[in-house]
Design a protein around this motif. Structure first.
Motif, PDB file in Angstrom:
ATOM      1  N   ASN A   1       4.157   7.361   2.088  1.00 52.36           N
ATOM      2  CA  ASN A   1       4.013   6.326   3.109  1.00 52.36           C
ATOM      3  C   ASN A   1       3.979   4.988   2.391  1.00 52.36           C
ATOM      4  O   ASN A   1       3.259   4.811   1.411  1.00 52.36           O
ATOM      5  CB  ASN A   1       2.701   6.559   3.889  1.00 52.36           C
ATOM      6  CG  ASN A   1       2.500   5.566   5.017  1.00 52.36           C
ATOM      7  OD1 ASN A   1       2.579   4.371   4.822  1.00 52.36           O
ATOM      8  ND2 ASN A   1       2.220   6.089   6.199  1.00 52.36           N
ATOM      9  N   ILE A   2       4.781   4.061   2.878  1.00 53.99           N
ATOM     10  CA  ILE A   2       4.917   2.750   2.247  1.00 53.99           C
ATOM     11  C   ILE A   2       4.571   1.691   3.277  1.00 53.99           C
ATOM     12  O   ILE A   2       5.261   1.563   4.284  1.00 53.99           O
ATOM     13  CB  ILE A   2       6.366   2.536   1.750  1.00 53.99           C
ATOM     14  CG1 ILE A   2       6.786   3.666   0.815  1.00 53.99           C
ATOM     15  CG2 ILE A   2       6.508   1.165   1.086  1.00 53.99           C
ATOM     16  CD1 ILE A   2       8.296   3.902   0.776  1.00 53.99           C
ATOM     17  N   CYS A   3       3.497   0.957   3.030  1.00 49.49           N
ATOM     18  CA  CYS A   3       3.087  -0.081   3.981  1.00 49.49           C
ATOM     19  C   CYS A   3       3.067  -1.429   3.276  1.00 49.49           C
ATOM     20  O   CYS A   3       2.275  -1.639   2.365  1.00 49.49           O
ATOM     21  CB  CYS A   3       1.720   0.236   4.574  1.00 49.49           C
ATOM     22  SG  CYS A   3       1.200  -0.951   5.823  1.00 49.49           S
TER      23      CYS A   3
ATOM     24  N   ALA B   1       0.871  -1.177   0.000  1.00 46.59           N
ATOM     25  CA  ALA B   1       0.000   0.000   0.000  1.00 46.59           C
ATOM     26  C   ALA B   1       0.906   1.224   0.000  1.00 46.59           C
ATOM     27  O   ALA B   1       1.844   1.308   0.782  1.00 46.59           O
ATOM     28  CB  ALA B   1      -0.910   0.003   1.217  1.00 46.59           C
ATOM     29  N   LEU B   2       0.618   2.130  -0.921  1.00 44.70           N
ATOM     30  CA  LEU B   2       1.535   3.219  -1.210  1.00 44.70           C
ATOM     31  C   LEU B   2       0.760   4.526  -1.270  1.00 44.70           C
ATOM     32  O   LEU B   2      -0.190   4.654  -2.025  1.00 44.70           O
ATOM     33  CB  LEU B   2       2.170   2.910  -2.575  1.00 44.70           C
ATOM     34  CG  LEU B   2       3.390   3.638  -3.070  1.00 44.70           C
ATOM     35  CD1 LEU B   2       4.545   3.524  -2.091  1.00 44.70           C
ATOM     36  CD2 LEU B   2       3.810   3.059  -4.431  1.00 44.70           C
ATOM     37  N   SER B   3       1.160   5.476  -0.440  1.00 42.76           N
ATOM     38  CA  SER B   3       0.610   6.823  -0.532  1.00 42.76           C
ATOM     39  C   SER B   3       1.694   7.727  -1.114  1.00 42.76           C
ATOM     40  O   SER B   3       2.805   7.785  -0.588  1.00 42.76           O
ATOM     41  CB  SER B   3       0.190   7.294   0.876  1.00 42.76           C
ATOM     42  OG  SER B   3      -0.100   8.666   0.870  1.00 42.76           O
ATOM     43  N   LEU B   4       1.357   8.412  -2.211  1.00 43.00           N
ATOM     44  CA  LEU B   4       2.344   9.213  -2.952  1.00 43.00           C
ATOM     45  C   LEU B   4       1.862  10.652  -3.064  1.00 43.00           C
ATOM     46  O   LEU B   4       0.704  10.887  -3.393  1.00 43.00           O
ATOM     47  CB  LEU B   4       2.496   8.671  -4.381  1.00 43.00           C
ATOM     48  CG  LEU B   4       3.027   7.260  -4.553  1.00 43.00           C
ATOM     49  CD1 LEU B   4       2.826   6.806  -6.000  1.00 43.00           C
ATOM     50  CD2 LEU B   4       4.498   7.205  -4.178  1.00 43.00           C
TER      51      LEU B   4
ATOM     52  N   ASP C   1      -2.649  -1.267  -2.654  1.00 40.10           N
ATOM     53  CA  ASP C   1      -3.464  -0.070  -2.793  1.00 40.10           C
ATOM     54  C   ASP C   1      -2.522   1.082  -3.127  1.00 40.10           C
ATOM     55  O   ASP C   1      -1.369   1.086  -2.719  1.00 40.10           O
ATOM     56  CB  ASP C   1      -4.179   0.201  -1.455  1.00 40.10           C
ATOM     57  CG  ASP C   1      -5.313   1.215  -1.570  1.00 40.10           C
ATOM     58  OD1 ASP C   1      -5.734   1.524  -2.693  1.00 40.10           O
ATOM     59  OD2 ASP C   1      -5.770   1.693  -0.521  1.00 40.10           O
ATOM     60  N   THR C   2      -3.003   2.046  -3.929  1.00 37.24           N
ATOM     61  CA  THR C   2      -2.232   3.276  -4.127  1.00 37.24           C
ATOM     62  C   THR C   2      -3.177   4.440  -3.920  1.00 37.24           C
ATOM     63  O   THR C   2      -4.345   4.373  -4.284  1.00 37.24           O
ATOM     64  CB  THR C   2      -1.639   3.387  -5.546  1.00 37.24           C
ATOM     65  OG1 THR C   2      -2.698   3.271  -6.489  1.00 37.24           O
ATOM     66  CG2 THR C   2      -0.611   2.330  -5.800  1.00 37.24           C
ATOM     67  N   THR C   3      -2.651   5.504  -3.339  1.00 36.23           N
ATOM     68  CA  THR C   3      -3.471   6.680  -3.119  1.00 36.23           C
ATOM     69  C   THR C   3      -2.574   7.907  -3.081  1.00 36.23           C
ATOM     70  O   THR C   3      -1.350   7.799  -3.055  1.00 36.23           O
ATOM     71  CB  THR C   3      -4.289   6.555  -1.816  1.00 36.23           C
ATOM     72  OG1 THR C   3      -5.175   7.659  -1.713  1.00 36.23           O
ATOM     73  CG2 THR C   3      -3.387   6.515  -0.590  1.00 36.23           C
ATOM     74  N   LYS C   4      -3.203   9.069  -3.119  1.00 34.57           N
ATOM     75  CA  LYS C   4      -2.454  10.322  -3.035  1.00 34.57           C
ATOM     76  C   LYS C   4      -2.374  10.754  -1.577  1.00 34.57           C
ATOM     77  O   LYS C   4      -3.371  10.689  -0.850  1.00 34.57           O
ATOM     78  CB  LYS C   4      -3.168  11.395  -3.865  1.00 34.57           C
ATOM     79  CG  LYS C   4      -2.360  12.658  -4.039  1.00 34.57           C
ATOM     80  CD  LYS C   4      -3.031  13.566  -5.063  1.00 34.57           C
ATOM     81  CE  LYS C   4      -2.291  14.896  -5.152  1.00 34.57           C
ATOM     82  NZ  LYS C   4      -2.846  15.726  -6.234  1.00 34.57           N
TER      83      LYS C   4
END
Lengths: 322, 322
Positions: A128-130, A88-91, A121-124
């Motif tokens: 944060n890298i989970c 899961a990646l927030s960019l 999952d990817t989101t804006k």
């Protein structure tokens, strides 16, 4: 601009994995993983936050490596064999150069350990890298934290403190020449999870964990859960090649309470010393005997001559630290 | 101040779960989950970011609920039975009131679905909640996105659009009286995952997914993966009770391309209509037949009389949207 789906398709969907472990992978509501009777699934989840676990502007290739490495290190500490992971990646934005490098670093390590990306999952949002990682292990074979016994030897893999030394330099706590920093920083940015060693220690080691927040604090988790104590020989602690050149004070401090080492600390009966050394040899890793598990609780530090040593040390806490 | 370990112990470690699914839970390097032959593990991971998936200052009890609900909704869409989950949490500070409420909301929903927290991570950083959920499902029973067949009915559970209506009001796009907003916002902040319906549809439905980014866009994933098209009756779409009172234009827009609905959209053979209705009855959920799967690709919208309708709609994309 690249959409969320294009982003996943371009950087994270790969040709089918030869082992095809995910009966259904990226692109459905869930990934599906086959189950095997007699096996347990080992699961660990780690979240890496910019400015906390890595510097803003960190090299994305190394960051991809490290994000998975810290999770694989947890599998190693259980003696589990890597199977698959979710990401899961927030960019903050879609930076294709960053994504290409991050996924390259991530998959290089994943392929080395035959570990398949099966969903996520990817989101804006703030970077944060989970990662949640899955390993398998026969029922009863796990290297648990609560299994240390009085009389056990305490062992550590590889060497300690070079990652903390690099961090000290980057924080301006410690002056290092560029060459020393560069070599020490390899340990900080691209730790090598001791997966092969963890597997080789099944049936030999009693308790194990991976050292990520400093040896003393992390060993404390084994002691607490096993209701035992320990005596550590501070002179026996294997310092990293760069830390060996520093002052004895720094050497003690960073081997005992460094952080980001991702070495395995484990206990084993004294009768199994040859087996431990054999397992390490097979895994291509050095191991060093650094102390003994005691029936008496608490941690006692001594030198090579067995004389007690007193040091003020603290382990890393994600909330208490600045 | 509360340390990371105290925080976990105080708010997230609970007395042993009666089912004791985690053979080893919080506090070791990994959680261990038993495997059963003949079963698959369904895995889904969702990351919720402040300012993106929820407003800054969102009610922590509802946020705890929603964080798990969106993951359970993915299990529901596969027809998987909830088993366990991990929680990785990045917090700007240790706010004990927030943590108490968040964990209360989280565990209330977890207990309702008999889903056990088995591990995770906590760190300091911008508020970010990443849950990975595990469900079980007999091999071959999963409701996949690629299983729709031409001639299938298209069904939707519950109602659509009230969550989007609440969001429109909170964004200032749409004026609502306080009472209407309050009722619509229940759907936005505390969605109810259709877990029981998903289980009841095993062996009846062909393809399924949960509608989180808007019906049209999400149905598109089934169509694409199943290599089929669809005809939707726009007049048949069940609008939420609050949306029903709004203009036909808003009703069309928010049922077709709303978001945050967490209803199940699924396809089933026309010969199984009675079984679908029976499954919905058993699950205590309404279901509505809204269209047909066509061999011809693309999505065609029509009214109650079968007359074609043309609407400009867009689905939600986490990167393309503001």
């Amino acid at each position: 601009m690249l959409s969320e789906f294009d982003l996943i398709a371009r950087y994270f969907v790969r040709p089918s994995h030869p082992k095809n472990r995910a009966m259904l992978g990226i692109g459905d509501d869930c990934a599906l993983l086959a189950q095997q009777s007699g096996m347990q699934l080992a699961i660990s989840s780690d979240m890496l936050v910019e400015g906390r676990h890595f510097f803003a502007g960190a090299d994305p290739f190394k960051l991809g490596h490290k994000s998975l490495a810290v999770n694989l290190s947890d599998l190693a500490a259980m003696g589990a064999e890597p199977v698959a992971f979710t990401l899961a990646l927030s960019l903050p934005s879609v930076d294709e150069t960053w994504l290409a490098e991050f996924s390259r670093g991530l998959f290089a390590l994943a392929d080395a350990h035959d570990c398949e990306l099966i969903g996520g999952d990817t989101t804006k949002g703030p970077l944060n890298i989970c990662i949640t990682v899955f390993g398998r292990i026969p029922v009863g074979d796990a290297l648990r934290r609560d299994a240390a016994l009085a009389g056990d030897d305490i062992w550590i893999s590889g060497s300690l403190g070079d990652a903390r030394l690099a961090l000290a330099s980057l924080y301006g706590e410690q002056r290092l020449d560029a060459d020393t920093l560069e070599q020490a920083a390899v340990r900080l940015h691209t730790p090598q999870p001791r997966v092969t060693l963890g597997l080789a220690l099944r049936g030999i080691a009693h308790a194990a964990l991976d050292v990520s927040d400093g040896l003393i604090g992390d060993l404390g988790h084994i002691l607490k859960r096993s209701h035992v104590g320990a005596t550590l020989n501070v002179d026996a602690l294997p310092a990293g090649p760069m830390l060996q050149r520093q002052s004895p004070e720094l050497r003690h401090r960073f081997t005992l309470a460094g952080g980001d080492d991702y070495e395995l600390c484990f206990t084993a009966p004294a009768s199994r010393r040859d087996d431990v050394l054999g397992a390490a040899l097979a895994a291509g890793t050095t191991v060093t005997r650094i102390g003994t598990i005691d029936a008496e609780t608490g941690t006692r530090l001594c030198d090579d001559q067995g004389r007690p040593i007193s040091l003020q040390l603290s382990s890393f806490d994600h909330f208490a630290s600045p």
